[in-house]
Write a protein that holds these residues in place. Sequence first.
Motif, PDB file in Angstrom:
ATOM      1  N   GLY A 136      45.471  22.013   1.532  1.00 60.84           N
ATOM      2  CA  GLY A 136      45.155  23.435   1.402  1.00 60.84           C
ATOM      3  C   GLY A 136      43.939  23.865   2.198  1.00 60.84           C
ATOM      4  O   GLY A 136      43.936  24.938   2.794  1.00 60.84           O
ATOM      5  N   LEU A 137      42.902  23.034   2.204  1.00 59.55           N
ATOM      6  CA  LEU A 137      41.710  23.367   2.982  1.00 59.55           C
ATOM      7  C   LEU A 137      42.012  23.388   4.476  1.00 59.55           C
ATOM      8  O   LEU A 137      41.525  24.257   5.197  1.00 59.55           O
ATOM      9  N   LEU A 138      42.821  22.439   4.925  1.00 61.31           N
ATOM     10  CA  LEU A 138      43.202  22.417   6.339  1.00 61.31           C
ATOM     11  C   LEU A 138      44.062  23.626   6.682  1.00 61.31           C
ATOM     12  O   LEU A 138      43.902  24.230   7.749  1.00 61.31           O
ATOM     13  N   ALA A 139      44.937  24.022   5.773  1.00 58.23           N
ATOM     14  CA  ALA A 139      45.758  25.222   5.979  1.00 58.23           C
ATOM     15  C   ALA A 139      44.872  26.459   6.093  1.00 58.23           C
ATOM     16  O   ALA A 139      45.068  27.300   6.979  1.00 58.23           O
ATOM     17  N   ALA A 140      43.897  26.574   5.213  1.00 60.41           N
ATOM     18  CA  ALA A 140      42.979  27.717   5.261  1.00 60.41           C
ATOM     19  C   ALA A 140      42.147  27.705   6.542  1.00 60.41           C
ATOM     20  O   ALA A 140      41.919  28.759   7.151  1.00 60.41           O
ATOM     21  N   ALA A 141      41.723  26.515   6.940  1.00 61.52           N
ATOM     22  CA  ALA A 141      40.961  26.398   8.190  1.00 61.52           C
ATOM     23  C   ALA A 141      41.825  26.794   9.382  1.00 61.52           C
ATOM     24  O   ALA A 141      41.348  27.465  10.314  1.00 61.52           O
ATOM     25  N   TYR A 142      43.087  26.394   9.373  1.00 65.20           N
ATOM     26  CA  TYR A 142      44.024  26.737  10.445  1.00 65.20           C
ATOM     27  C   TYR A 142      44.193  28.249  10.562  1.00 65.20           C
ATOM     28  O   TYR A 142      44.127  28.815  11.652  1.00 65.20           O
ATOM     29  N   VAL A 143      44.387  28.904   9.433  1.00 65.98           N
ATOM     30  CA  VAL A 143      44.547  30.362   9.436  1.00 65.98           C
ATOM     31  C   VAL A 143      43.270  31.035   9.939  1.00 65.98           C
ATOM     32  O   VAL A 143      43.306  31.891  10.825  1.00 65.98           O
ATOM     33  N   THR A 144      42.136  30.628   9.379  1.00 61.22           N
ATOM     34  CA  THR A 144      40.861  31.237   9.757  1.00 61.22           C
ATOM     35  C   THR A 144      40.556  31.011  11.231  1.00 61.22           C
ATOM     36  O   THR A 144      40.214  31.951  11.960  1.00 61.22           O
ATOM     37  N   LEU A 145      40.678  29.782  11.672  1.00 57.76           N
ATOM     38  CA  LEU A 145      40.384  29.455  13.069  1.00 57.76           C
ATOM     39  C   LEU A 145      41.351  30.163  14.020  1.00 57.76           C
ATOM     40  O   LEU A 145      40.929  30.665  15.068  1.00 57.76           O
ATOM     41  N   SER A 146      42.605  30.251  13.647  1.00 55.77           N
ATOM     42  CA  SER A 146      43.592  30.922  14.497  1.00 55.77           C
ATOM     43  C   SER A 146      43.279  32.407  14.654  1.00 55.77           C
ATOM     44  O   SER A 146      43.347  32.953  15.761  1.00 55.77           O
ATOM     45  N   VAL A 147      42.943  33.064  13.557  1.00 50.43           N
ATOM     46  CA  VAL A 147      42.638  34.496  13.620  1.00 50.43           C
ATOM     47  C   VAL A 147      41.347  34.744  14.400  1.00 50.43           C
ATOM     48  O   VAL A 147      41.308  35.598  15.298  1.00 50.43           O
ATOM     49  N   VAL A 148      40.305  33.988  14.100  1.00 49.79           N
ATOM     50  CA  VAL A 148      39.021  34.185  14.773  1.00 49.79           C
ATOM     51  C   VAL A 148      39.127  33.852  16.263  1.00 49.79           C
ATOM     52  O   VAL A 148      38.695  34.637  17.119  1.00 49.79           O
ATOM     53  N   ALA A 149      39.706  32.709  16.577  1.00 49.92           N
ATOM     54  CA  ALA A 149      39.835  32.319  17.986  1.00 49.92           C
ATOM     55  C   ALA A 149      40.801  33.240  18.726  1.00 49.92           C
ATOM     56  O   ALA A 149      40.569  33.581  19.889  1.00 49.92           O
ATOM     57  N   GLY A 150      41.880  33.652  18.076  1.00 51.22           N
ATOM     58  CA  GLY A 150      42.837  34.550  18.721  1.00 51.22           C
ATOM     59  C   GLY A 150      42.225  35.897  19.048  1.00 51.22           C
ATOM     60  O   GLY A 150      42.391  36.419  20.160  1.00 51.22           O
ATOM     61  N   LEU A 151      41.511  36.473  18.095  1.00 55.58           N
ATOM     62  CA  LEU A 151      40.835  37.742  18.359  1.00 55.58           C
ATOM     63  C   LEU A 151      39.750  37.579  19.421  1.00 55.58           C
ATOM     64  O   LEU A 151      39.601  38.432  20.305  1.00 55.58           O
ATOM     65  N   GLY A 152      39.016  36.486  19.340  1.00 56.12           N
ATOM     66  CA  GLY A 152      37.992  36.221  20.356  1.00 56.12           C
ATOM     67  C   GLY A 152      38.589  36.092  21.744  1.00 56.12           C
ATOM     68  O   GLY A 152      38.056  36.635  22.724  1.00 56.12           O
ATOM     69  N   ALA A 153      39.707  35.390  21.843  1.00 59.08           N
ATOM     70  CA  ALA A 153      40.372  35.223  23.145  1.00 59.08           C
ATOM     71  C   ALA A 153      40.902  36.555  23.656  1.00 59.08           C
ATOM     72  O   ALA A 153      40.806  36.861  24.845  1.00 59.08           O
ATOM     73  N   ALA A 154      41.455  37.368  22.761  1.00 58.77           N
ATOM     74  CA  ALA A 154      41.970  38.678  23.166  1.00 58.77           C
ATOM     75  C   ALA A 154      40.832  39.579  23.661  1.00 58.77           C
ATOM     76  O   ALA A 154      40.956  40.217  24.709  1.00 58.77           O
ATOM     77  N   PHE A 155      39.733  39.625  22.913  1.00 57.79           N
ATOM     78  CA  PHE A 155      38.592  40.433  23.339  1.00 57.79           C
ATOM     79  C   PHE A 155      38.018  39.925  24.667  1.00 57.79           C
ATOM     80  O   PHE A 155      37.682  40.722  25.547  1.00 57.79           O
ATOM     81  N   ALA A 156      37.902  38.603  24.805  1.00 60.88           N
ATOM     82  CA  ALA A 156      37.404  38.035  26.061  1.00 60.88           C
ATOM     83  C   ALA A 156      38.344  38.371  27.215  1.00 60.88           C
ATOM     84  O   ALA A 156      37.894  38.700  28.324  1.00 60.88           O
ATOM     85  N   GLY A 157      39.641  38.309  26.961  1.00 67.78           N
ATOM     86  CA  GLY A 157      40.609  38.650  27.993  1.00 67.78           C
ATOM     87  C   GLY A 157      40.519  40.092  28.424  1.00 67.78           C
ATOM     88  O   GLY A 157      40.574  40.405  29.623  1.00 67.78           O
ATOM     89  N   VAL A 158      40.383  40.999  27.455  1.00 68.67           N
ATOM     90  CA  VAL A 158      40.232  42.420  27.794  1.00 68.67           C
ATOM     91  C   VAL A 158      38.983  42.637  28.633  1.00 68.67           C
ATOM     92  O   VAL A 158      39.004  43.338  29.649  1.00 68.67           O
ATOM     93  N   TRP A 159      37.914  41.991  28.252  1.00 67.69           N
ATOM     94  CA  TRP A 159      36.652  42.125  29.003  1.00 67.69           C
ATOM     95  C   TRP A 159      36.812  41.564  30.411  1.00 67.69           C
ATOM     96  O   TRP A 159      36.420  42.208  31.392  1.00 67.69           O
ATOM     97  N   LEU A 160      37.381  40.364  30.523  1.00 68.37           N
ATOM     98  CA  LEU A 160      37.586  39.767  31.849  1.00 68.37           C
ATOM     99  C   LEU A 160      38.535  40.589  32.701  1.00 68.37           C
ATOM    100  O   LEU A 160      38.315  40.782  33.895  1.00 68.37           O
ATOM    101  N   GLY A 161      39.624  41.049  32.078  1.00 69.91           N
ATOM    102  CA  GLY A 161      40.594  41.862  32.807  1.00 69.91           C
ATOM    103  C   GLY A 161      39.977  43.148  33.321  1.00 69.91           C
ATOM    104  O   GLY A 161      40.273  43.588  34.440  1.00 69.91           O
TER     105      GLY A 161
END
Length: 118
Positions: free
Chosen positions: A90-115
């Motif tokens: 369960g902790l790994l599942a929660a970490a997966y969800v949290t890390l995916s959302v945070v990293a995904g949003l971070g990557a999207a924002f970084a991409g918009v900025w770079l683009g």
Amino acid sequence: MNWLLVIAGGAVGAPLRYLTDRVVRSRHDSAFPWGTFAVNIAGCLILGLLTGAAPGQHLQLLLGTGFCGALTTYSTFSYETLRLAEDGAGLLAAAYVTLSVVAGLGAAFAGVWLGGAL
């Protein structure tokens, strides 16, 4: 013509997702689904780049809808999260969800900025 662009992008994105997942899994022997995580974050970055660069409609259909749509996978992300929780990680599942959302949003924002900077 538009649907052919989506098909062409998807025809590249789907096999790339599969191959990336296989390569990443072969290098990381862990319960954490690194392959799905990698393609989802890459897709967020690519879609962010496209959004920031504001290309024409055809490139948006080819790469945004077709390629990124086939490369990324919310269903597999959800399934893998469920499997982790059912297997007692369960902790790994929660970490997966949290890390995916945070990293995904971070990557999207970084991409918009770079683009936008290009």
